[in-house]
Design an enzyme around this catalytic site. Structure first.
Site, PDB file in Angstrom:
ATOM      1  CG  ASP A   1      39.266  41.086  35.904  1.00 33.00           C
ATOM      2  OD1 ASP A   1      39.001  39.898  35.691  1.00 33.00           O
ATOM      3  OD2 ASP A   1      40.345  41.618  35.554  1.00 33.00           O
TER       4      ASP A   1
ATOM      5  CD  GLU B   1      42.597  34.657  38.428  1.00 29.93           C
ATOM      6  OE1 GLU B   1      43.746  35.111  38.491  1.00 29.93           O
ATOM      7  OE2 GLU B   1      42.031  34.402  37.332  1.00 29.93           O
TER       8      GLU B   1
HETATM    9  O1  FUB Z   1      42.417  40.750  34.425  1.00 29.77           O
HETATM   10  C1  FUB Z   1      43.662  40.242  34.835  1.00 29.77           C
HETATM   11  C2  FUB Z   1      43.484  39.050  35.703  1.00 29.77           C
HETATM   12  O2  FUB Z   1      42.739  38.062  35.016  1.00 29.77           O
HETATM   13  C3  FUB Z   1      42.684  39.299  36.952  1.00 29.77           C
HETATM   14  O3  FUB Z   1      43.388  39.970  37.945  1.00 29.77           O
HETATM   15  C4  FUB Z   1      42.299  37.909  37.272  1.00 29.77           C
HETATM   16  O4  FUB Z   1      41.310  37.788  38.246  1.00 29.77           O
HETATM   17  C5  FUB Z   1      41.871  37.390  35.922  1.00 29.77           C
HETATM   18  O5  FUB Z   1      40.551  37.745  35.606  1.00 29.77           O
END
Ligand code: FUB
Length: 325
Positions: free
Chosen positions: A15, A224
């Site tokens: 991320d 997301e």
């Molecule tokens: O790294 C945890 C979660 O996985 C993140 O918040 C999301 O975007 C995904 O990458």
């Protein structure tokens, strides 16, 4: 074409939120760690407990690990899961925004403040008032106004907030099943960057006809990993489609949207999640992303990479070819 190598090999990172501060490139990633927790759609296996900051003086040069800059035990409201962070700078201060579960298991967004881009960061004692869900992405426009984009469906709990309050019973639905897809969120930030100013609003992602993307359109709808950058006076909102594993973008004339779907930036990578940022450094534009190649494909043990992107004369984003090794 060979895949680029991970930027960091001694710890797992994911991320990546990249920013240029004082002429240097800083990366604010999640810090993945090994766990015995069973994999599930809730994302419990993503059980991170601290953040490191990394920096590069130049593309292709050594990557400096500035060590742990914020940890779970120092944040009074957090119970677990320090997920994808981002950073911003304003008025000589640096702000690290991060999502985590509070003591009731509800994802909220916190902010921690530092005097330098490499931290350390001191957390505010409470999450940002009115914050919820995951994956904060900050953006400070040329007029100095700060914005925070956020949200994530499924394990990110965005589907639990459609009534303006947390409804645990809505969790199992994971996302809208008919009508428009759930929208990511945006709020203006107060001048001190610590709270929301005004209402949290929907980030409207629309198709060429101006209609909100449909919930059944899993190749394009928001899942997301929100990110905002500005290019040639246009605002580019980019994100992950989650279960279809694409990074996509949409373009608008205002940081509050609406944004018209523009296309894909990256095809699926090794590993379930895909999450990125985009920044200009040394006169080129770069995509920062992760895959699970360093761990041999373990979904929650990821590593950060970077590739150059270019824009065509319509402002459409493409991966540059060939890529640096
Ligand atoms: O790294 C945890 C979660 O996985 C993140 O918040 C999301 O975007 C995904 O990458």
């Amino acid at each position: 074409m060979a895949d680029p190598k991970p930027l960091v090999n001694h710890v797992y990172t994911a991320d990546p939120s990249a920013h240029v501060f004082n002429g240097k490139l800083y990366i604010y990633p999640s810090h993945d760690r090994e766990t015995d927790i069973q994999f599930n759609d809730n994302g419990d296996q993503y059980d991170m407990a601290d953040y490191h900051v990394f920096s590069l003086d130049t593309v292709g040069g050594p990557v400096t690990d500035h060590g742990v800059v914020l940890k779970q035990e120092d944040i009074p409201w957090v119970s677990k899961q320090l997920w994808a962070p981002d950073a911003a700078s304003k008025n000589g201060k640096y702000y690290l925004y991060f999502p985590a579960r509070d003591k009731k298991g509800v994802f909220r967004i916190g902010v921690a403040v530092g005097d330098a881009p490499e931290g350390p960061f001191k957390p505010e004692p409470e999450p940002i008032k009115g914050s919820f869900s995951i994956d904060p992405a900050s953006f400070v426009d040329e007029d100095g106004q700060g914005y925070l984009y956020f949200g994530g469906i499924w394990g990110g709990q965005l589907q639990c907030w459609t009534k303006g309050r947390f409804e645990e019973a809505d969790y199992k639905g994971m996302e809208a099943k008919e009508g428009p897809a759930l929208c990511p969120k945006v709020a203006k930030l107060t001048d001190d960057m610590l709270q929301f100013e005004g209402e949290v609003q929907d980030v409207r992602i629309v198709d060429e006809e101006g209609n909100l993307l449909h919930s059944s359109d899993h190749d394009r709808r928001f899942f997301e990993a929100a990110w905002m950058h500005k290019y040639n006076g246009k605002y580019y909102f980019s994100y992950s489609t989650g279960d279809t594993h694409y990074l996509c973008y949409a373009v608008g004339d205002s940081p509050m949207g609406p944004f018209t779907y523009g296309g894909r930036i990256l095809e699926p990578v090794l590993g379930w999640t895909t999450h990125h940022s985009i920044a200009e450094f040394e006169g080129k534009w770069w995509l920062f992303y992760h895959d699970a190649s360093l761990s041999g494909g373990v979904n929650h043990l990821r590593s950060v990479k970077m590739r150059e992107i270019v824009y065509d004369d319509q402002g459409k984003i493409k991966l540059a070819q060939p890529q640096p090794k």
